[in-house]
Structure formats: structure tokens, C-alpha cells
Design an enzyme around this catalytic site. Structure first.
Site: not given
Lengths: 98, 489
Positions: B81, B156, B180
Site C-alpha cells: 500500500k 482505504s 481499511s
């Protein structure tokens, strides 16, 4: 229900160093009012005798010796800066002194 | 044509490398081909590290050639990420304000995985600064749900989940501040875990809400989850909030025996807000745990209905402080043509941050501002204590809590972007976990009639990830179906 006014949005934007246009301010009055009204739900609870929880872990202060360790060299520290003179970060003039 | 390895798990790849039936280079090439074939549709990657990945794979191969033993994750391709600092490539949090930023250091989790011989394929998409539940707040691109390209992958960490499910990597890293990791894992159909706060070092994780943030893995099965957690867990001198608590061998904890386990079902979670099809999926999953000998009881988490309000006060307050550092001086974007320093700060932040990030900074600034601090921030911290106490009391009666991960399956792109509050409400089942600091994971529990994945969320006692993984493992072994692969090609 309007929870906050345009003046509130302008005040908070100044604190947060954001410069908002008029359309954005109007939009935020509505959005932030909705969200803050939702948060009023917390007033249903009596929390007079509750200790606020700052953190999830039981943490205590830890002492260690003050030893110099490796840190970034100047070149690396400056490599992402938008403007430098090779030694310092450069920003627009802050004080008007000739 | 070389064999396609892209659907393999980490433990399958390790077996192949260990027995010499494949090289790490072949495997990495296989994933690079897969990314080329499907990422145009999925749009998970924001930066692909082709040469770097092949070099890391060659290192593994040369160790094998020299007859050296390799660890269980050596040669296994990962995605990262874009919120995690990496010396290689860029670290941007998918924000304009950090476009082009090159981190001078690696996050601790990256360093540990690199030492374990992992191959990094690149950085994947996310909501800007991890603020969002759909990955639509990325300044780079919108990632699609591999099961239905019209739908969001969740957020997210949407890119991390989509990349695993689309077979564009074996495993990935994400961060979870209010769900997330778990919510996109559920919406895309893979395993995702938020460890206990303090289990994994946050050094090198760009901070959103420091008292809630935690790094965790996405994997194709629970066995791989244990392998990743074995590497990334544990005390790190560079993160003073990382806990000095021994890390068990999670792989050894995976036994198909849960006869000693009591599963709690919180009655406040099974309300009308829960989509009936999701409810039915969770009930079937709980029946499987029961059939394996677990005892199932009802528990109560009475302050559940206050969690979203508490969360959006605390996380925005912390975010407004954390994001103050992006001011255009030391790194990141600086607005051009400004008269003075004040204008430089204001124009830099206003041009650099997207709509949701600005909204949260303003909200956080408001709840911390003079006159409102007690009414919002202090009040939220007190209710946070009540939420944590709810979990402590529930865990007196059970070892794990089972809930849906998300009240609905993946929604269509654009469906919730107009109403921020509605988007916030989709986090209802995940955010209490971050407020309480406990571990949680999501494991796939079937497809809905419209072919979208659903997730079973399991919650555990602080630092008891081992029990959580054991229960998830037993469920995975006995659920009697495999959700299969999304129809991407």
C-alpha cells in the site's frame, strides 16, 4: 438543522491553513453540520465519572541513555525539498527587514 | 509457455522453490505478465517495480543455487500500500501533496519482509492518506472490484485487496485505522487482518490517526496470513508504541480444532441495518464453527451505536495534527507564485489535498478548537473507554467474537461519494475494533446471489491473534466451498 455557520467554517479553515472558495465554504457548512449533528448522539451518555481514554496501551515513561545515533545526512534530508540552496530549506521571506 | 503461478499461495510457492520445480524469477515473471494482462481493468497498481522485483527474485535464485536454505516467504511476490515508506520507488499516499516523494528509509515491515526474501512488485492504490472506504478518494485512479468492475473494492486499502484477489500478487500489506484492511478484504474476497494495536511496528507508516493505525496483511488463505504475521510482528525500537510482548509462531497455532472455543455473537450487530443476505452468510459460517465443536453464545456490546461518532471525532482530530506537517517546506508539493509564507502554506495545502482530506482536517480542527474540545474530543475519549470496556466484558464470556465485516457487499462506484456521512456509516462493524485496540480479521464466507464476496469478521482479545487465526483456519478448512476466482479474463 444548521449546526455551524459560514463564519465557523472560515475560522476553522484559517486555523487549518486552508483557503476555501465560496462554493466550497457553502458545501462544507452543510456537510460539517450533518456530521456534527450526528455526533451529538454522544450527549445521550452520562460520562461524568469516566476517565478519558487517551491510548489503548498501558504506557509508562521509559528512560534510556542519550546516545548519538546515525541520522540522515544533509544531502538526503534535502533531497525531497521543493527549494534549497544546498545547505538549507528555502522559503519565501518571513520578516520584512531590509 | 512457462507455467502460470499467479493463482498460487505463498506456501505453494515455497514448496515449489524448495523442491526446485520453479525459480523465483519464473514466478516473478508470471506475476508481471498477470499484472500486464489484468491491471488495465482492475487498476490496483500505482507503481510497478519490474526491474527491482526481478533483481530480488534473482537474489533468491542465487541463494538456492548455492544450496542455501530459504525462509517460507523468500521469492513470494508482494504488493505494498502506498502509505508505507519504501526507499525504492515513490511513497505518495496517493495524494497530490506527496507526488514524487522518495522516502530516505524503509518502513520496519518492509525491512523485515525484505530480509525474509520477499519480492516486491510495486505500490498499490488507496484512498488519499487512507481516508475513505472505497478507494475513490485516490488522487491517482479508481480501483475496481475484480468481481464486478462497476463496483468499488472497498477501502482505504482497496488496491491491496484487489491486487491479491486479481492474482496480481500473492499477498500485500495495508493499513487499518477503522476497517481499511478488513472491509476491502471482505468486499474483494480475501483474508485480511488488523493486528492488535502495538503488535506490528508503525515505523514508516505515514500517520493518519496515530492511536488507531495498524499495519496488516492481505493473503489468499489463513496459512499465508500466519506466515506474514510471523515476519512483521514484534517490538521495534523505532516505534515506542510497539509492544514488547513475545510473538508466538502463528503457523504452529493453525490447528483444525476449535472444541475449546466459545464464539460470541454481539446482539447489537445483528440489526435491520444488516443486509439479509449477509446475515444469512454469517449465520451459515457460525453453524460451521458450531459443527466443529465451538460453543456459540450471545454477547452484548452496548455502546456499539456510539462508535462511529467517537471514531470520526478521534480520527479527524489526530489527522488534523498529523497532516499539519505537509507544508511545502521540507518535502512534497509547494504551490508556485506565492507572496509570503502564510500564502505558501495555505495554497500548498488547499491545492495539495483532496476533498475528503480537507473535510477531515476541518472537522478535526473544529473538534479540537477552543470551546469545543470538551464537548467533542474529551467526550469521545470517554465514550471510547466505554467501548473498550464493552469488549473486555464480552471477552470474559467468549474467546472470539463473530460478526459481519461489512453490512453490505461492494457498492457501485459513485454510489456514496455525494454523502460523506453515509460513507462513514458503512464502517459500522469495523471501527469499534480500532477504538478498543483489539485484533480483527476478515475471512471470505461466500458469494452473494449477484456474485459479490462477503466476509466473516472474527475479533479477539488483545495480542491473541493466534486464537483468531486458529478459528479462521478451522472455518476455512470446513466451510465446504471455495469462492473461486473472479471472471477477469
Amino acid at each position: 438543522m444548521t449546526k455551524i455557520t459560514k463564519a465557523d467554517v472560515e475560522y476553522v479553515a484559517a486555523l487549518a491553513q486552508l483557503s476555501l472558495d465560496e462554493v466550497t465554504k457553502e458545501r462544507l457548512v452543510g456537510e460539517l453540520s450533518d456530521i456534527l449533528s450526528y455526533m451529538d448522539k454522544l450527549n445521550e451518555l452520562d460520562t461524568r465519572d469516566i476517565e478519558p481514554m487517551m491510548h489503548v496501551l498501558p504506557m509508562t515513561n521509559v528512560y534510556r541513555d542519550d546516545v548519538v545515533g546515525p541520522s540522515l545526512d544533509r544531502e538526503t534530508a534535502l533531497m525531497n525539498a521543493p527549494k534549497t540552496d544546498g545547505e538549507y530549506f528555502l522559503v519565501p521571506r518571513i520578516l520584512d527587514i531590509e | 509457455m512457462a507455467r502460470d503461478w499467479s493463482s498460487a499461495t505463498g506456501h505453494e510457492i515455497h514448496d515449489a522453490l524448495h523442491h526446485g520445480t520453479a525459480t523465483a524469477s519464473d514466478i516473478t515473471q508470471s506475476f508481471l505478465r498477470r499484472i500486464e494482462a489484468v491491471d488495465g481493468k482492475v487498476r490496483a497498481y500505482v507503481d510497478i517495480w519490474k526491474d527491482h522485483a526481478l533483481k530480488q527474485a534473482e537474489n533468491v535464485d542465487s541463494r538456492l543455487k548455492r544450496g542455501q536454505t530459504i525462509g517460507p516467504l523468500a521469492g513470494v511476490p508482494f504488493a505494498i500500500k502506498d502509505v508505507l515508506c519504501t526507499k525504492h520507488g515513490h511513497t505518495t499516499c496517493c495524494s497530490r501533496i506527496l507526488k514524487g516523494y522518495r522516502s530516505p528509509f524503509d518502513a520496519t515491515v518492509i525491512e523485515r519482509l525484505e530480509q525474509a526474501g520477499v519480492v516486491f512488485l510495486g505500490k498499490v492504490n488507496m484512498d488519499e492518506f487512507a481516508m475513505g472506504s472505497s478507494t475513490e478518494n485516490s488522487s491517482v485512479q479508481v480501483t475496481r472490484n475484480p468481481w464486478d468492475l462497476k463496483c468499488v473494492p472497498g477501502g482505504s486499502s482497496g488496491g491491496s485487496a484487489a491486487a491479491v484477489v486479481a492474482d496480481e500478487c500473492v499477498a500485500s500489506l495495508g493499513s487499518d485505522t477503522g476497517g481499511s484492511i478488513r472491509q476491502p478484504a471482505a468486499l474483494c474476497g480475501c483474508v485480511g487482518m488488523k493486528p492488535t494495536y502495538g503488535r506490528v511496528s508503525r515505523y514508516g507508516l505515514v500517520a493518519f490517526a496515530s492511536s488507531l493505525d495498524q499495519i496488516g496483511p492481505f493473503t489468499k488463505d489463513v496459512e499465508d496470513l500466519a506466515l506474514v504475521m510471523n515476519v512483521i510482528s514484534g517490538r521495534d525500537e523505532r516505534d515506542s508504541t510497539s509492544a514488547d510482548i513475545p510473538v508466538p509462531n502463528y503457523s504452529q497455532a493453525l490447528r483444525d480444532d476449535i472444541s475449546d472455543i466459545t464464539v460470541g455473537l454481539p446482539k447489537e450487530y445483528y440489526t435491520d441495518a444488516l443486509n439479509p443476505e449477509m446475515r444469512q452468510k454469517i449465520e451459515s459460517a457460525v453453524k460451521i464453527l458450531e459443527a466443529r465443536g465451538a460453543k456459540v453464545i450471545e454477547v452484548s456490546l452496548p455502546h456499539t451505536e456510539y462508535a462511529i461518532a467517537v471514531y470520526y471525532i478521534i480520527c479527524t482530530a489526530e489527522a488534523s495534527a498529523n497532516l499539519a506537517r505537509f507544508d511545502g517546506v521540507r518535502y512534497g508539493y509547494r504551490a508556485p507564485k506565492v507572496a509570503d509564507v502564510q500564502e505558501m502554506y495555505a495554497k500548498t495545502k488547499t491545492d495539495g489535498y483532496g476533498r475528503e482530506v480537507q473535510r477531515r482536517i476541518l472537522l478535526g480542527t473544529y473538534v479540537l478548537s477552543s470551546g469545543y474540545y470538551d464537548a467533542y474530543y474529551l467526550k469521545a475519549q470517554k465514550v471510547r473507554a466505554l467501548i473498550r470496556k464493552d469488549f473486555e466484558e464480552a471477552f470474559q464470556k467468549c474467546n472470539v467474537i463473530a460478526t459481519p465485516t461489512s453490512p453490505t457487499p461492494a457498492f457501485e462506484i459513485g454510489a456514496k461519494t455525494a454523502d460523506p456521512l453515509e460513507m462513514y456509516l458503512s464502517d459500522i462493524y469495523t471501527i469499534s475494533v480500532n477504538l478498543a485496540g483489539i485484533p480483527g480479521l476478515s475471512v471470505p464466507c461466500g458469494l452473494t446471489q449477484s456474485g459479490l464476496p462477503s466476509g466473516l469478521q472474527l475479533l479477539g482479545k488483545p495480542f491473541d491473534e493466534a486464537t483468531l487465526m486458529r478459528v479462521a483456519y478451522a472455518y476455512e478448512k470446513n466451510r465446504g466451498f471455495d469462492i473461486g476466482k473472479p471472471p477477469l479474463t
